[in-house]
Design a protein around this motif. Sequence first.
Motif, PDB file in Angstrom:
ATOM      1  N   PRO A 121       0.802  -1.230   0.000  1.00 22.86           N
ATOM      2  CA  PRO A 121       0.000   0.000   0.000  1.00 22.86           C
ATOM      3  C   PRO A 121       0.831   1.274   0.000  1.00 22.86           C
ATOM      4  CG  PRO A 121      -0.190  -1.181   2.100  1.00 22.86           C
ATOM      5  CD  PRO A 121       0.474  -2.106   1.150  1.00 22.86           C
ATOM      6  N   ARG A 125       0.686   3.871  -3.214  1.00 18.22           N
ATOM      7  CA  ARG A 125       0.149   5.228  -3.102  1.00 18.22           C
ATOM      8  C   ARG A 125       1.209   6.305  -3.306  1.00 18.22           C
ATOM      9  NH1 ARG A 125      -3.395   2.124  -0.629  1.00 18.22           N
ATOM     10  NH2 ARG A 125      -5.580   2.600  -1.089  1.00 18.22           N
ATOM     11  N   GLY A 132      -8.260   4.878  -4.205  1.00 20.00           N
ATOM     12  CA  GLY A 132      -9.128   4.886  -3.041  1.00 20.00           C
ATOM     13  C   GLY A 132      -8.651   3.929  -1.962  1.00 20.00           C
ATOM     14  N   PRO A 133      -9.239   4.029  -0.775  1.00 23.39           N
ATOM     15  CA  PRO A 133      -8.805   3.207   0.364  1.00 23.39           C
ATOM     16  C   PRO A 133      -9.114   1.736   0.207  1.00 23.39           C
ATOM     17  CG  PRO A 133     -10.750   4.501   0.921  1.00 23.39           C
ATOM     18  CD  PRO A 133     -10.291   5.000  -0.400  1.00 23.39           C
ATOM     19  N   VAL A 136      -5.434  -2.365  -1.481  1.00 23.37           N
ATOM     20  CA  VAL A 136      -4.448  -2.712  -0.457  1.00 23.37           C
ATOM     21  C   VAL A 136      -3.093  -3.108  -1.029  1.00 23.37           C
ATOM     22  CG1 VAL A 136      -6.289  -3.447   1.105  1.00 23.37           C
ATOM     23  CG2 VAL A 136      -5.147  -5.143  -0.357  1.00 23.37           C
TER      24      VAL A 136
END
Length: 382
Positions: A121, A125, A132-133, A136
Amino acid sequence: MEHLTVDVAIIGGGTAACAAAVALREAGLTVALLEKRLCGAGASGVNFGGVRQQGRDFSELPLSQRARVLWDGLNAKLGEDVGFEATGHIKLARSEADMAVLEAYARDAAGHGLDLQLLGPNALRAEMPWLGPAVVGASLSPTDGQANPRVVGPAFARLARRLGAEVREHAPVRHAAHDGASFTVEAEGVTVKSRSLVNAAGAYGGVVAGWFGETAPVAPLSPNMVVTEPLSPLVTRSIGVVGGDVYVRQTRRGNVVLGGGRGTADVADGLARPVSATSLGAMGKTLTLIPDLAHAQVIRSWSGLDGEMPDHIPVIGPSSTTPGLVHAFGFSGHGFQLGPAVGEILAELVTQGRSASPLQPFRIERFAAWRGPYRSEGEIEH
């Protein structure tokens, strides 16, 4: 009724068929290609446009790797820009179980010569902060990419014509037969006699195979696709997910292309249509991946007709019943990237009786004892 005599007749006008026409002309053979509508307007032109090796059945990887080399030189070969960009293909995990799937695939893929980068993650990112969250982790194939599917098949068809192939559009084939010495192909407005026949008839490849006593249980497959208005650059990679239920990319012009689920198909008329509820579902899944697309305006949706095999890999290879007949169909929603290489393979089969690529997993004989029923379960991200 017009009558033609050529070395090779080709049924179908998708990218693989048109690439085969090019390769056969380059080998010095005369060619007639028969397409029921417009070249490149079927499965070759309505798909997502992904040029990916990642996520394939390992039996397809040698073909995919061969094709990937060709994509680098495609603009020069065709004399046209087909929009290929090596943006990389990233497959996203939305759970720890998904991540375990990506890790296992990466381990096995390495043994087949495909090196994938696993991203946790934080690393993910750092490169793609707009995710988006729900995401993973991911697996990245950096040499994969995307292209414009609407132009690739027609570009091959135009090159085939320039090289001297007879490319006949709006010429649906009614029947084909072999008399022990040559093939006769009856199409609207023209009858073609040939020494060899290529069956690249897409969703109708099983019908053509049946004319020669072969079983090929092809089911219709219709991707459900959506495109937005042009937006500022955001989506830097071609995106898929574990499970294949949504896929996203952004074009040079800024349009975001996304898909997921299936449209509806009418095999009798050869047409397919998107389903509004399916499009909305794909949009919702896209927003869980890329929330910043919430205000994008959708300008079009579409579908098309592909052919899917029960084991989700294509039929490629010589006929088991009829010398001179070769098949290439049933690409099951992931044939776009393979098309240029399959064209070369078909030409090899016609001119040499064999191919430099391993084709044993794709032989039509694997369905000789098929009794059904057909079950459709595979991913359809092109």
